[in-house]
Design an enzyme around this catalytic site. Structure first.
Site: not given
Ligand code: TXD
Length: 321
Positions: A10, A15, A152, A176
């Site tokens: 990701g 990431g 937090r 969470h």
């Molecule tokens: O504390 C915690 N656990 C969290 C979790 C706090 C905040 C956000 N949290 C969760 O992390 C949020 O609800 C999301 O489910 C994830 C990722 O958050 P982010 O802000 O990094 O989301 P983005 O910017 O949308 O990035 C997700 C990436 C994006 O680039 C997609 O192209 C990619 O995931 N993506 C994939 N990567 C690999 N393989 C597959 N299949 C795929 N599908 C989408």
């Protein structure tokens, strides 16, 4: 000794920050994977070009090919959609479960010995699913939530008391979600109970309780507060920092005691579920879950949170995910 390898699955908001932090700390080499063509390559090139200025030696590369995560020591997963305003974490279940399944299959194939830290939401369900699909030992599959929720809570306490956040210890247990359990009784400033400090500040036990309740509620809703402000996604700096604390504990075998989403085998009266609890993190992953005594009020709050996790996992199974 060759440098360790961390694979990040990701390459979105979290990431990207993860990559930068790992490089700046020279924690390991990084392979950043995403399904979007060129995105991880672009991000890692950008970060690598800061290496002279920041002064770090680390190989960081981006890829759209799972084979490149081969033999990673640690895998951190953020793949999946984030929330938009008005959404709960649980609304992401169906979409993110499908993504998590495909990620788990790839990690099982290419990095079968790695420790995995899951960040994607809904967190407790995603950790459960990832472990089920990979079949990895539970101790090697960990979720990140408690480090962030606790940070937090500690931040709000530091602001309220006007003390350095470095001296604040605060812990949040449970799932969470909105049912998470900030542990008021254990919160302290270098050993001094936070409640005692609040009572002194206000010279009024009732007012102190009200102030604490507000901080507890703000902690529970803190993710949503950021989503509402950002509008296009969810928090990413603090989740990345939190996962790095866990990654560092594993890579450096630090034996840190951190609140993490760990599999319970009877601890806290829970059997067979992933829940946020204090645990020792080291090179083997979760090396020990640390139990602590809870008073009735805390126990029932934790029980409700566990119920929420159970129903989310049941939903996932009912939907055949
Ligand atoms: O504390 C915690 N656990 C969290 C979790 C706090 C905040 C956000 N949290 C969760 O992390 C949020 O609800 C999301 O489910 C994830 C990722 O958050 P982010 O802000 O990094 O989301 P983005 O910017 O949308 O990035 C997700 C990436 C994006 O680039 C997609 O192209 C990619 O995931 N993506 C994939 N990567 C690999 N393989 C597959 N299949 C795929 N599908 C989408």
């Amino acid at each position: 000794m060759p440098r360790k390898k961390i694979a990040l699955i990701g390459g979105g908001q979290i990431g990207g920050v993860l990559t930068q932090l790992i490089a700046q700390k020279e924690l390991a080499d990084v392979v950043l994977f995403d399904i979007v063509a060129d995105l991880p390559q672009g991000k890692t090139l950008d970060i690598a070009e800061a290496s002279r200025v920041d002064g770090f030696d680390a190989n960081i590369s981006g890829t759209n090919t799972y084979e490149d995560i081969k033999d990673a020591d640690l895998v951190i997963i953020t793949a999946g959609l984030p929330r938009k305003p008005g959404m709960s974490r649980d609304d992401l279940l169906v979409t993110n479960a499908k993504i998590m399944k495909s990620v788990a299959e790839a990690v099982r194939t290419y990095a079968p010995n790695a420790i995995s830290i899951i960040i994607s939401n809904p967190l407790d369900a995603m950790v459960t699913l990832f472990q089920k699909v990979t079949g990895f030992p539970h101790s090697r599959v960990i979720g990140q939530a408690g480090v962030l929720d606790s940070s937090r809570f500690a931040t709000f306490i530091a602001w309220e008391l006007g003390v350095s956040v470095k001296d604040v210890n605060a812990m949040v247990l449970g799932g969470h979600g909105d049912t998470m359990v900030p542990l008021v009784r254990y919160a302290n400033v270098n050993g001094i109970p936070v409640m005692e400090m609040l009572e002194r500040k206000y010279n009024d036990a009732q007012k102190a309780k009200e102030v604490m309740n507000k901080m507890v509620e703000r902690t529970k809703m803190a993710g949503g507060e950021v989503v509402k402000l950002l509008k296009t996604g969810s928090a990413f700096y603090s989740p990345a920092s939190s996962a790095i604390a866990m990654a560092e504990a594993v890579i450096k075998d630090e034996k840190r005691l951190l609140p993490v989403c760990a599999y319970l085998n009877g601890e806290f009266g829970v059997n067979g579920y992933y829940v946020g609890v204090p645990a020792i993190l080291g090179e083997k992953g979760v090396e020990k879950v640390i139990e602590l005594s809870l008073i009735d009020e805390e126990k029932s709050a934790l029980d409700s949170s566990v119920q929420a996790v159970k129903s989310l996992v049941a939903d996932m199974e009912r939907l055949g995910l």
